[in-house]
Design a protein around this motif. Structure first.
Motif, mmCIF file in Angstrom:
data_model
loop_
_atom_site.group_PDB
_atom_site.id
_atom_site.type_symbol
_atom_site.label_atom_id
_atom_site.label_comp_id
_atom_site.label_asym_id
_atom_site.label_seq_id
_atom_site.Cartn_x
_atom_site.Cartn_y
_atom_site.Cartn_z
ATOM 1 N N PRO A 102 0.836 -1.212 0.000
ATOM 2 C CA PRO A 102 0.000 0.000 0.000
ATOM 3 C C PRO A 102 0.865 1.254 0.000
ATOM 4 O O PRO A 102 1.879 1.322 0.697
ATOM 5 C CB PRO A 102 -0.807 -0.092 1.294
ATOM 6 N N ARG A 103 0.460 2.229 -0.766
ATOM 7 C CA ARG A 103 1.161 3.510 -0.834
ATOM 8 C C ARG A 103 0.223 4.577 -0.286
ATOM 9 O O ARG A 103 -0.705 5.003 -0.966
ATOM 10 C CB ARG A 103 1.571 3.851 -2.269
ATOM 11 N N LEU A 104 0.457 4.992 0.952
ATOM 12 C CA LEU A 104 -0.375 5.982 1.602
ATOM 13 C C LEU A 104 0.401 7.290 1.699
ATOM 14 O O LEU A 104 1.533 7.311 2.167
ATOM 15 C CB LEU A 104 -0.792 5.492 2.994
ATOM 16 N N SER A 105 -0.205 8.402 1.275
ATOM 17 C CA SER A 105 0.517 9.664 1.223
ATOM 18 C C SER A 105 0.803 10.249 2.602
ATOM 19 O O SER A 105 1.877 10.790 2.838
ATOM 20 C CB SER A 105 -0.248 10.674 0.369
ATOM 21 N N ASP A 106 -0.138 10.168 3.520
ATOM 22 C CA ASP A 106 0.055 10.780 4.832
ATOM 23 C C ASP A 106 0.696 9.856 5.856
ATOM 24 O O ASP A 106 1.302 10.321 6.820
ATOM 25 C CB ASP A 106 -1.287 11.284 5.382
ATOM 26 N N THR A 107 0.532 8.578 5.685
ATOM 27 C CA THR A 107 1.096 7.611 6.636
ATOM 28 C C THR A 107 1.765 6.477 5.864
ATOM 29 O O THR A 107 1.225 5.385 5.755
ATOM 30 C CB THR A 107 -0.003 7.035 7.555
ATOM 31 N N PRO A 108 2.949 6.745 5.301
ATOM 32 C CA PRO A 108 3.604 5.695 4.517
ATOM 33 C C PRO A 108 3.933 4.487 5.377
ATOM 34 O O PRO A 108 4.424 4.618 6.492
ATOM 35 C CB PRO A 108 4.868 6.371 3.993
ATOM 36 N N ALA A 109 3.633 3.324 4.839
ATOM 37 C CA ALA A 109 3.930 2.078 5.538
ATOM 38 C C ALA A 109 5.379 1.695 5.277
ATOM 39 O O ALA A 109 5.890 1.862 4.179
ATOM 40 C CB ALA A 109 3.001 0.978 5.045
#
Length: 154
Positions: A102-109
């Motif tokens: 998953p690529r999350l902008s505010d909470t990168p994993a």
């Protein structure tokens, strides 16, 4: 899925793709019945999968080479995108495994730390539940076992 001369590939041809498929494989009179699968198997058996899938894609027919997991995990594109990571695991050496997809902008994993040997976190876990400093006592009482574990679990 079909077997080419060197490896498997996926073919996603639709009925309307049959004329283009026939042209790509050089079989002008492809049967339109249950014999179609046998004709395709025979035509694909002598071809290189990468070349074949490129020609099929060029003709607008969905096809791709099947990539084994070991090959996928070392693919430069997969590695560059972080979909495969290698970490040093104590007692096991370097281990390659799937990365975080998953690529999350505010909470990168981010990938977690590599696993430690069995029992490595026992003190932290016991401390978190109010049993700080009691590992040796609990092991002597056979409540838990976190040290001197066998090299591998069956």
């Amino acid at each position: 899925y079909y077997r080419a001369a060197d490896r498997w590939f996926f073919l996603g041809a639709r009925p309307r793709d049959v004329p283009a498929l026939a042209e790509v494989i050089g079989v002008p009179d492809l049967p339109d019945s249950s014999d179609l699968e046998k004709a395709l198997e025979a035509a694909f058996a002598g071809a290189d999968a990468a070349d074949l899938t490129a020609r099929l894609a060029g003709a607008g027919i969905a096809a791709h080479v099947v990539v084994p997991l070991a090959e996928l995990m070392t693919d430069p594109v997969v590695r560059a995108r972080g979909l495969s990571v290698t970490q040093h695991v104590p007692g096991a050496g370097d281990c390659t495994m799937p990365g975080v997809s998953p690529r999350l902008s505010d909470t990168p994993a981010l990938p977690g730390r590599p696993p430690g040997p069995p029992g490595a976190d026992a003190e932290k876990v016991l401390a978190a539940v109010g049993l700080d400093g009691r590992l040796a006592e609990l092991e002597r009482a056979w409540v838990i076992r976190a040290t001197e574990l066998p090299a591998a679990w069956p």
